[in-house]
Each structure stands twice: as structure tokens, then as C-alpha cells.
Design a protein around this motif. Structure first.
Motif, PDB file in Angstrom:
ATOM      1  N   GLY A 244      86.856  10.673 -46.092  1.00  0.00           N
ATOM      2  CA  GLY A 244      86.681  10.332 -44.680  1.00  0.00           C
ATOM      3  C   GLY A 244      85.857   9.073 -44.486  1.00  0.00           C
ATOM      4  O   GLY A 244      85.019   8.990 -43.577  1.00  0.00           O
ATOM      5  N   LEU A 245      86.078   8.053 -45.339  1.00  0.00           N
ATOM      6  CA  LEU A 245      85.272   6.831 -45.288  1.00  0.00           C
ATOM      7  C   LEU A 245      85.340   6.143 -43.932  1.00  0.00           C
ATOM      8  O   LEU A 245      84.342   5.572 -43.464  1.00  0.00           O
ATOM      9  N   ALA A 246      86.495   6.165 -43.301  1.00  0.00           N
ATOM     10  CA  ALA A 246      86.643   5.455 -42.027  1.00  0.00           C
ATOM     11  C   ALA A 246      85.935   6.152 -40.884  1.00  0.00           C
ATOM     12  O   ALA A 246      85.754   5.571 -39.813  1.00  0.00           O
ATOM     13  N   MET A 247      85.506   7.391 -41.089  1.00  0.00           N
ATOM     14  CA  MET A 247      84.873   8.159 -40.022  1.00  0.00           C
ATOM     15  C   MET A 247      83.347   8.032 -40.051  1.00  0.00           C
ATOM     16  O   MET A 247      82.684   8.395 -39.087  1.00  0.00           O
ATOM     17  N   ARG A 248      82.797   7.564 -41.170  1.00  0.00           N
ATOM     18  CA  ARG A 248      81.341   7.550 -41.277  1.00  0.00           C
ATOM     19  C   ARG A 248      80.782   6.185 -40.879  1.00  0.00           C
ATOM     20  O   ARG A 248      81.405   5.148 -41.119  1.00  0.00           O
ATOM     21  N   PRO A 249      79.586   6.180 -40.289  1.00  0.00           N
ATOM     22  CA  PRO A 249      78.956   4.903 -39.937  1.00  0.00           C
ATOM     23  C   PRO A 249      78.577   4.128 -41.193  1.00  0.00           C
ATOM     24  O   PRO A 249      78.471   4.681 -42.287  1.00  0.00           O
ATOM     25  N   LEU A 250      78.351   2.855 -41.020  1.00  0.00           N
ATOM     26  CA  LEU A 250      77.838   2.049 -42.117  1.00  0.00           C
ATOM     27  C   LEU A 250      76.346   2.319 -42.290  1.00  0.00           C
ATOM     28  O   LEU A 250      75.643   2.643 -41.328  1.00  0.00           O
ATOM     29  N   SER A 251      75.862   2.162 -43.509  1.00  0.00           N
ATOM     30  CA  SER A 251      74.439   2.421 -43.752  1.00  0.00           C
ATOM     31  C   SER A 251      73.590   1.404 -42.994  1.00  0.00           C
ATOM     32  O   SER A 251      73.987   0.251 -42.806  1.00  0.00           O
ATOM     33  N   PRO A 252      72.387   1.824 -42.521  1.00  0.00           N
ATOM     34  CA  PRO A 252      71.477   0.850 -41.914  1.00  0.00           C
ATOM     35  C   PRO A 252      71.074  -0.206 -42.945  1.00  0.00           C
ATOM     36  O   PRO A 252      71.146   0.010 -44.156  1.00  0.00           O
ATOM     37  N   VAL A 253      70.614  -1.363 -42.462  1.00  0.00           N
ATOM     38  CA  VAL A 253      70.220  -2.461 -43.351  1.00  0.00           C
ATOM     39  C   VAL A 253      68.862  -3.004 -42.912  1.00  0.00           C
ATOM     40  O   VAL A 253      68.327  -2.627 -41.865  1.00  0.00           O
ATOM     41  N   HIS A 254      68.361  -3.900 -43.772  1.00  0.00           N
ATOM     42  CA  HIS A 254      67.095  -4.592 -43.475  1.00  0.00           C
ATOM     43  C   HIS A 254      65.944  -3.605 -43.212  1.00  0.00           C
ATOM     44  O   HIS A 254      65.148  -3.791 -42.296  1.00  0.00           O
ATOM     45  N   ALA A 255      65.872  -2.558 -44.009  1.00  0.00           N
ATOM     46  CA  ALA A 255      64.748  -1.624 -43.885  1.00  0.00           C
ATOM     47  C   ALA A 255      63.456  -2.330 -44.295  1.00  0.00           C
ATOM     48  O   ALA A 255      63.410  -3.032 -45.301  1.00  0.00           O
ATOM     49  N   ARG A 256      62.384  -2.133 -43.508  1.00  0.00           N
ATOM     50  CA  ARG A 256      61.142  -2.848 -43.750  1.00  0.00           C
ATOM     51  C   ARG A 256      59.961  -1.990 -43.271  1.00  0.00           C
ATOM     52  O   ARG A 256      60.148  -1.039 -42.495  1.00  0.00           O
ATOM     53  N   LYS A 257      58.763  -2.337 -43.713  1.00  0.00           N
ATOM     54  CA  LYS A 257      57.554  -1.583 -43.361  1.00  0.00           C
ATOM     55  C   LYS A 257      56.476  -2.558 -42.894  1.00  0.00           C
ATOM     56  O   LYS A 257      55.444  -2.746 -43.542  1.00  0.00           O
ATOM     57  N   PRO A 258      56.693  -3.189 -41.756  1.00  0.00           N
ATOM     58  CA  PRO A 258      55.806  -4.279 -41.352  1.00  0.00           C
ATOM     59  C   PRO A 258      54.504  -3.830 -40.708  1.00  0.00           C
ATOM     60  O   PRO A 258      53.540  -4.577 -40.669  1.00  0.00           O
TER      61      PRO A 258
ATOM     62  N   VAL B   9      51.198  -1.291 -39.988  1.00  0.00           N
ATOM     63  CA  VAL B   9      50.292  -0.247 -40.479  1.00  0.00           C
ATOM     64  C   VAL B   9      49.377   0.148 -39.331  1.00  0.00           C
ATOM     65  O   VAL B   9      48.722  -0.694 -38.726  1.00  0.00           O
ATOM     66  N   THR B  10      49.374   1.432 -38.991  1.00  0.00           N
ATOM     67  CA  THR B  10      48.588   1.907 -37.845  1.00  0.00           C
ATOM     68  C   THR B  10      47.713   3.088 -38.280  1.00  0.00           C
ATOM     69  O   THR B  10      48.247   4.123 -38.714  1.00  0.00           O
ATOM     70  N   ASP B  11      46.402   2.935 -38.179  1.00  0.00           N
ATOM     71  CA  ASP B  11      45.457   4.010 -38.508  1.00  0.00           C
ATOM     72  C   ASP B  11      45.738   4.627 -39.877  1.00  0.00           C
ATOM     73  O   ASP B  11      45.777   5.856 -40.041  1.00  0.00           O
ATOM     74  N   GLY B  12      46.057   3.761 -40.839  1.00  0.00           N
ATOM     75  CA  GLY B  12      46.319   4.258 -42.184  1.00  0.00           C
ATOM     76  C   GLY B  12      47.741   4.733 -42.396  1.00  0.00           C
ATOM     77  O   GLY B  12      48.128   5.100 -43.508  1.00  0.00           O
ATOM     78  N   GLY B  13      48.589   4.744 -41.344  1.00  0.00           N
ATOM     79  CA  GLY B  13      49.986   5.139 -41.468  1.00  0.00           C
ATOM     80  C   GLY B  13      50.887   3.929 -41.640  1.00  0.00           C
ATOM     81  O   GLY B  13      50.444   2.781 -41.629  1.00  0.00           O
ATOM     82  N   VAL B  14      52.159   4.182 -41.802  1.00  0.00           N
ATOM     83  CA  VAL B  14      53.156   3.117 -42.002  1.00  0.00           C
ATOM     84  C   VAL B  14      54.286   3.304 -40.999  1.00  0.00           C
ATOM     85  O   VAL B  14      54.843   4.408 -40.874  1.00  0.00           O
ATOM     86  N   SER B  15      54.658   2.208 -40.294  1.00  0.00           N
ATOM     87  CA  SER B  15      55.801   2.207 -39.377  1.00  0.00           C
ATOM     88  C   SER B  15      56.985   1.552 -40.094  1.00  0.00           C
ATOM     89  O   SER B  15      56.940   0.371 -40.420  1.00  0.00           O
ATOM     90  N   ILE B  16      58.037   2.306 -40.318  1.00  0.00           N
ATOM     91  CA  ILE B  16      59.238   1.800 -41.010  1.00  0.00           C
ATOM     92  C   ILE B  16      60.300   1.497 -39.953  1.00  0.00           C
ATOM     93  O   ILE B  16      60.573   2.321 -39.067  1.00  0.00           O
ATOM     94  N   GLN B  17      60.934   0.312 -40.116  1.00  0.00           N
ATOM     95  CA  GLN B  17      61.965  -0.117 -39.171  1.00  0.00           C
ATOM     96  C   GLN B  17      63.234  -0.517 -39.942  1.00  0.00           C
ATOM     97  O   GLN B  17      63.179  -0.856 -41.118  1.00  0.00           O
ATOM     98  N   TRP B  18      64.359  -0.528 -39.260  1.00  0.00           N
ATOM     99  CA  TRP B  18      65.642  -0.909 -39.872  1.00  0.00           C
ATOM    100  C   TRP B  18      66.575  -1.439 -38.796  1.00  0.00           C
ATOM    101  O   TRP B  18      66.269  -1.369 -37.599  1.00  0.00           O
ATOM    102  N   THR B  19      67.719  -1.936 -39.229  1.00  0.00           N
ATOM    103  CA  THR B  19      68.734  -2.474 -38.304  1.00  0.00           C
ATOM    104  C   THR B  19      70.014  -1.663 -38.453  1.00  0.00           C
ATOM    105  O   THR B  19      70.499  -1.448 -39.575  1.00  0.00           O
ATOM    106  N   ARG B  20      70.520  -1.226 -37.339  1.00  0.00           N
ATOM    107  CA  ARG B  20      71.780  -0.465 -37.386  1.00  0.00           C
ATOM    108  C   ARG B  20      72.976  -1.399 -37.549  1.00  0.00           C
ATOM    109  O   ARG B  20      72.885  -2.600 -37.292  1.00  0.00           O
TER     110      ARG B  20
END
Length: 739
Positions: free
Chosen positions: A627-641, A643-654
Motif C-alpha cells: 500500500g505504498l501509494a496510500m501512506r504519507p511521505l516521511s517527515p524531513v529536516h528533523a532538528r532540535k534547535p 532548549v527550554t528549562d533543560g528540555g529539548v524541542s524537536i521540530q520537523w517539516t511535513r
């Protein structure tokens, strides 16, 4: 012309005088009965006659090797076959119709040793190797006296003769798709006798054994329609003079210089010396213009698929008359030219003639006899003369003589038969079947698909491959379901050398890839960037989809591809090193056969089969539908820019399943009913530590949670993000966090 010699018959009736009368009678039969001039009938050579089916049509008698149209002697009604394709979700189905028919064609009213090539509407239907280019259900009956009736004809007609003595072919359920749903005009290469056949042997069979002899000249083939023995011999005599010598039970056909050696004669002992007899020898030479300026022989040219050919022998000197002889024989250009030049040579020699008055007692002299005078008396003693006519003048006999031509060299000159018009005789060969699942609809690549997109691509290892029937096997392989006919031949092959990993979605001019295609007729073309942007030169190697802008043939079937764009349509996750042997397929919508999604749901394991003319057994291909045509493409450009109170905010592009060009400053539609992501946190052993869903392209790992992971002794964790689509979940994008 031929000379009929009835001296033996006349001698048996009336002694020496009867022999003279028999010779004179032979001349009358020769001129007025056996070879009586007929009214003009036009060309005898038929332009490879069109197949007929009329009652009373003459069925040719084939000798040697010949191409013949034959005559349809039996046929069924057309049978309609209906095939339904498509009809998936949101699309109409397509119903196609094709027709087939069964029929029989009479080929020759004498046995035929074998059949070679077959043409349909002028195109090659059966090759020299016996391979058919279309489905025919062909059977052949050679015409021997012990052949049995065809079972199909016997079943259809309840009772049918075996047609013994008649060579014929049967076509059972012949597919008429390639011929406009009608019976094509067929012609057959028959080999009725092995090797060349002599003219004397043909005359012997046509006359029921009355005409016998050793050899006149041989032809590769000859077709006799409704000619009588005298018609046939009259035509042969226009090309090669001969003599017919009457015996007690048969006529002996003799070559002018074979079986008829010259008799040495002392002329002075035979010359009549009566007062009424003219001078001993009267020589004459007919004018040059009595001989045509050329002899043109039209024939069937064996080297041009039996198309009519013409070769002309010419004489020196002025003259405008060109005599054409239509000779329905299979010849080669060299032999036809030799026969034409030999006939001109004979006619030029026979311009010299003589009349001699001899004594009445010279009854041993008869028409057709060759004489060589030991005492010339005005005649060249080295020449040979033939008695054309014997006229009794009372006390003396007048002999009309013509000069026997000196033999020509038997060496054939090389001559062009003209431009060949032969059809390429390519073997059909076995089918190569490839089943492929694509992450998009090849016919609408810009639109998100809602069902699996599975296609069948078929090709052949030989240039003559023209298609196959496709089937889907049942889950338990107990039955098969017809799918239809293959699309246009695909360009298929294998990866020749390893393909290194590379960058996706950029023009790569450093990396090249070598592929070995499946046959020499397959071609790959270069394309500039405008064509690449429009979707040209899209190919699949293994699981990766790429484009190539440069295609260069290295040698034979080996091609080198460059100016690559790799990892297309979400296949960037499959861009590892590809080893040699991976399947190569050019993704051309015209050569991909779509399989209805209702027949192959996601998660199924279908088995497909193809059966072409060159396949002894069905060719199979199995695949797992993901079912390859039915699934979304993987997100790209995952990054961890952040840092908040010792935590990490991870972002990506759909990414979107709308594969059209991305316009500047415009967000592409999502292509799903909602925006949703699955986030998994994994320890170094890939054990899931946490799972949750978010509705925007970012995720926060708080500091206390990271401290907890450290306390558990983990040196790092991996965060995997997948887009949750309407029908499936995308492959992941990963981020590693050192703790």
C-alpha cells in the motif's frame, strides 16, 4: 520452340515411308495442336494472389519451394470475447471486445513436405524458426494419402473428409485482434519437394507419366494452377527449346544438346542430283531485327520473399522490341538472368539457316536430329545443325536446317535482385514479467492515491516479443482470473554495477549508473531539465525511484546513465548501496498495465502470470502489496534547535502526497484528512520508552523526563516521528539525543 518427333510411331505403322510421314505429322502436331498459338491472355505471373474462398476456385499444384495464398475451404462464425478492466473506487470500468475464428485453408493439391514462413496481410505471422508472432492455433496436414480428418472440423461438421491428397492448414480460435477483427489475407511458404525440382519432373507428373526425360533445367519452385501439360511445355519452350521424341509408350523430352548427339554426315553422298533439285546448299541469314532487342523473364524472387522480379538479357545492335515472358517459377536473380541471356544467344544463332536437297533414300534423317557435316560443301564443318523440317518433293527430300548455338558458359553472373522487401523475422521468445508497486498513480501522479497502485510490466529477451495474456492467481492457486493483454513492451533490465548511496532531490552529475537491458531493441533517451521537470525518464532500480538526464549506450545492451535525480516519491529512505542484479524498469505509463486495487488489497500476496506465444509455460511474478501509494511521505529536516528549562524541542517539516512542483511561498495541501504525527522515544536497544501523538510538526521533551532517562543509565535516546495519514502511516524520520 519445341520439336515433336513422331518418327518411331510412324515407322511402326508404315515402315520407312511411314516414318517420313510420321515426322511430317509431328511438325503439324507441333505447330497446330501441342503448341498451337493461343490468343493473348495477359501476364501468367500472378502478383502473389489474394486468398480466395469461392466455390470452384482452382487449388494450385505446388512443386519445390513456393509462396501460395491458398483458398479458405471451411470456417466457423466469429466468436466474441468480452474483457472488463478497471472499475476501481471512483473510476468507471472499461469493457473491451476481441474476436476469434477457426478456419481451414487449402494449400496444394499435391503433398507438401513442410511449411516455412506464413504472412498475414503482408506481415510475417510465422518466422523461419517456426515461431508465430500472434496466437493462431495452427495445425498442418501435408496431404498424404494416410492423413486423418481434423478433429475440430469433424466435431463441427459431424462428419468431414480427411482431404487426402490435399495439403491444408487449420487455424483454431485464431485471435483477430491484430487484423482488425477479420480473417487476414494469408500466404504460405510451402516446401513441396526437398531441393530444386527439374522441369522434366514437373512435365512428367502433369502428363501422368507420358513425358519422360533426364533434365532440362531446375527451378526452386513452380505453381501450376489450371495449365494443361501442353500449356506448361509451351511456356517452357519459350525459355529453353527442347525436343520431344515419341517412343512406344511415352514422349522423351530432350535438351537440345543432351541425348541428341550430332550424327556425322557426308554431305556429298546425300545431295540429290536430279534436274528438279535446287543447288546442294542454300544459306540464309534472317535480319537482326527478327530477334527481339531483349528477353525479359518475370519470376518469383526467392531472395525477396517471392515478390515478382525481372531480369533481362539483351543483344547488341539497334532494336526496340522487348519480349517479356511471365514464368511462374521461383528463381534467383542469377539464374533468371542466365536463362534470359541464353535465350537471346539461341535466337541470334538461329538466324543462320540452310536448305539442302537430299536423295529420297535418306529416310534416316528426321526433325530434331543434329547433324555435323564431314564434308562441308559450303557449310562450316565445325558447326552443328538441327533439322527443323523434312519436306518430301517427289524424287528428292528438302531439309530445313537451323544452326545449333554453341553452349554458353554455365557460370552464373552476380546480379542484384533489387531492394529486399523482407519482413524482419524476429523471434518472439519468452516473456519477462515484472510486478511493481509504486507510491503514486502513474496515470495521475499529482493526486494522492487512496488504494494500492500495482502495475505489471512485460517485455521479452528477443526483439520480436509482442505481448502476452495476463492472469491473477487465486489465493490457493487453484484457479486464475484473466486480467487482459499486456501494455506496450516495457524497457527492463538489471543493475550492471553497484550503485553507491547519494543525495536525494538534487541533480547529481558525479554519480553514474550502468544497466544491462533485456534486449538490443530497447532504447533509452537523454532529456534536458525541462523534460525531467515534466516527469520524463523516470525509472525504478530496486526500491529507489530516480530520474536520469543522460543516457549513453556503452555497447550492445549495456547503457550508462547520468545527470541523476535520486530518491524521488519518498524513496530516499531506500537510497543505500544497491548491489548488481537489482531490477531496472523505465516507468512509462504506456508500458505499465494497472491491476485493479479491488483485486489486490494492501497486505495481500498476489501471484501474477503471463502467457505469450513464445512461452511454453506461464511466467510468474509474486509480490507483497504494502500500500505504498496510500501512506504519507516521511517527515524531513528533523532538528532540535530549542532548549527550554533543560528540555529539548524537536521540530520537523511535513511532506505532501501532491507530487506537483512546489511553488514559491505557497504551502502545498496536506493530502490527508488531518495533520497528525506519531512520536516514539526509543532507548539504545530500540525499546519504546514513550509514545504519543501530536497535531503539529514539533514535540517537546521536558528536562525532568531526560533526567529520568539518564538515571536509568541511558547514554542517548532516539526520537522517531511518523506522519499519520488517512489510510496509512509514513516511514519514520529519526533524531538522536545525547543525554
Amino acid at each position: 520452340m519445341a520439336t515433336l518427333v513422331l518418327t518411331a510411331v510412324g515407322g511402326a505403322i508404315g515402315g520407312p515411308l511411314g516414318g517420313a510421314l510420321g515426322a511430317a505429322l509431328g511438325q503439324q502436331i507441333d505447330q497446330n495442336i501441342l503448341f498451337k498459338p493461343k490468343g493473348r491472355e495477359g501476364p501468367r505471373l500472378k502478383e502473389l494472389s489474394v486468398q480466395t474462398s469461392s466455390y470452384g476456385s482452382t487449388i494450385a499444384r505446388i512443386f519445390g519451394r513456393m509462396r501460395s495464398a491458398g483458398s479458405v475451404i471451411w470456417a466457423t462464425d466469429l466468436v466474441e470475447h468480452r474483457e472488463k478492466q478497471g472499475g476501481g473506487k471512483g473510476r468507471p470500468s472499461t469493457t473491451t471486445y476481441r474476436y476469434s475464428i477457426s478456419f481451414a485453408v487449402a494449400l496444394s493439391c499435391r503433398p507438401v513436405a513442410s511449411i516455412g514462413r506464413i504472412w498475414a496481410d503482408g506481415n510475417l505471422l510465422r518466422g523461419q524458426a517456426g515461431d508465430f508472432k500472434s496466437a493462431t492455433g495452427f495445425r498442418f496436414y501435408p496431404g498424404y494419402e494416410d492423413q486423418s480428418a481434423d478433429p475440430l472440423m469433424a466435431a463441427a461438421e459431424q462428419a468431414t473428409p480427411a482431404h487426402r491428397g490435399l495439403a491444408y492448414a487449420v487455424f483454431e480460435d485464431m485471435d483477430l485482434t491484430d487484423f482488425g477483427n477479420r480473417i487476414p489475407s494469408l500466404s504460405f511458404e510451402l516446401i513441396a519437394d526437398t531441393g530444386a525440382v527439374d522441369i522434366v519432373d514437373i512435365a512428367n507428373e502433369l502428363s501422368g507419366g507420358l513425358v519422360q526425360g533426364t533434365s532440362l533445367f531446375a527451378v526452386d519452385g513452380y505453381a501450376v494452377a489450371d495449365e494443361s501439360p501442353s500449356d506448361f511445355l509451351s511456356l517452357v519452350g519459350e525459355i529453353q527449346p527442347f525436343s520431344l521424341v515419341a517412343g512406344s509408350n511415352a514422349l522423351s523430352l530432350l535438351h537440345p544438346m543432351e541425348g541428341n548427339p550430332p550424327s556425322p554426315v557426308n554431305l556429298s553422298s546425300l545431295v540429290a542430283e536430279t534436274q528438279d533439285a535446287p543447288g546442294s546448299v542454300q544459306l540464309a541469314v534472317t535480319p537482326l531485327d527478327s530477334v527481339p532487342s531483349g528477353i525479359a523473364i518475370r519470376y518469383y524472387e526467392i531472395d525477396r520473399d517471392y515478390q515478382p522480379g525481372v531480369q533481362t538479357g539483351r543483344r547488341n545492335g539497334l532494336g526496340s522490341e522487348l519480349r517479356q515472358i511471365d514464368f511462374p517459377a521461383t528463381l534467383r536473380a542469377e539464374q533468371s538472368l542466365f536463362l534470359a541471356e541464353q535465350r537471346i544467344h539461341q535466337l541470334l544463332s538461329q538466324r543462320q539457316n540452310a536448305k539442302i536437297a537430299v536423295v529420297q533414300s535418306a529416310e534416316m534423317l528426321r526433325p530434331g536430329m543434329h547433324l555435323q557435316f564431314t564434308e562441308a560443301a559450303g557449310l562450316n564443318a565445325h558447326l552443328i545443325w538441327q533439322i527443323e523440317e523434312v519436306v518430301h518433293r517427289g524424287l528428292w527430300v528438302e531439309l530445313d536446317l537451323i544452326l545449333v548455338p554453341l553452349p554458353m558458359s554455365s557460370e552464373l553472373r552476380q546480379v542484384s535482385s533489387g531492394r529486399p522487401v523482407t519482413q524482419p523475422d524476429w523471434l518472439h521468445g519468452p516473456t519477462i514479467l515484472t510486478a511493481v508497486e509504486l507510491p503514486f498513480d502513474i496515470h495521475a501522479p499529482d493526486q494522492p492515491a487512496t488504494s494500492p497502485k500495482v502495475y505489471l510490466a512485460a517485455s521479452g529477451g528477443f526483439n520480436g516479443w509482442r505481448g502476452a495474456d495476463l492472469f491473477l492467481g487465486a489465493a490457493d492457486q487453484s484457479s486464475v482470473t484473466p486480467l487482459g493483454r499486456t501494455a506496450l513492451p516495457a524497457v527492463t533490465g538489471r543493475l550492471y554495477s553497484a550503485l553507491d548511496a547519494g543525495d536525494s532531490l538534487v541533480f547529481d552529475d558525479r554519480t553514474t549508473v550502468e544497466v544491462l537491458l533485456d534486449n538490443d531493441a530497447m532504447l533509452l533517451l537523454s532529456a534536458d531539465r525541462s523534460y525531467l521537470t515534466a516527469g520524463s525518464n523516470l525509472a525504478k532500480i530496486g526500491a529507489e525511484i530516480l530520474q536520469f538526464g543522460r543516457a549513453e549506450r556503452v555497447e550492445g545492451r549495456l547503457w550508462r546513465l547520468g545527470h541523476l535525480v535520486r530518491g524521488l516519491a519518498g524513496s530516499d529512505s531506500d537510497m543505500g548501496v544497491l548491489p548488481p542484479g537489482q531490477e531496472f524498469l523505465l516507468l512509462d505509463s504506456n508500458s505499465l498495465f494497472p491491476v485493479a486495487s479491488s483485486m489486490i488489497p494492501a497486505g495481500s500476496l498476489p501471484v501474477f502470470h503471463a502467457l505469450g506465444i513464445g512461452d511454453e509455460e506461464p511466467v510468474s511474478a509474486m509480490m507483497a502489496v504494502a500500500g505504498l501509494a496510500m501512506r504519507p511521505l516521511s517527515p524531513v529536516h528533523a532538528r532540535k534547535p530549542t532548549v527550554t528549562d533543560g528540555g529539548v524541542s524537536i521540530q520537523w517539516t511535513r511532506r505532501s502526497r501532491y507530487f506537483s512542483a512546489w511553488p514559491d511561498n505557497v504551502e502545498l495541501p496536506l493530502g490527508e484528512t488531518q495533520e497528525l504525527y506519531a512520536v516514539d522515544v526509543l532507548d539504545p536497544a530500540q525499546t519504546r520508552l514513550q509514545s504519543l501523538q501530536v497535531s503539529e510538526p514539533q514535540f517537546l521533551l521536558p528536562g525532568p523526563l531526560l533526567d529520568h532517562y539518564r538515571t536509568d543509565g541511558h547514554s542517548f535516546v532516539t526520537v522517531q516521528v511518523r506522519q499519520i495519514g488517512t489510510h496509512a502511516v509514513s516511514p519514520p524520520v529519526s533524531v538522536v539525543l545525547d543525554l
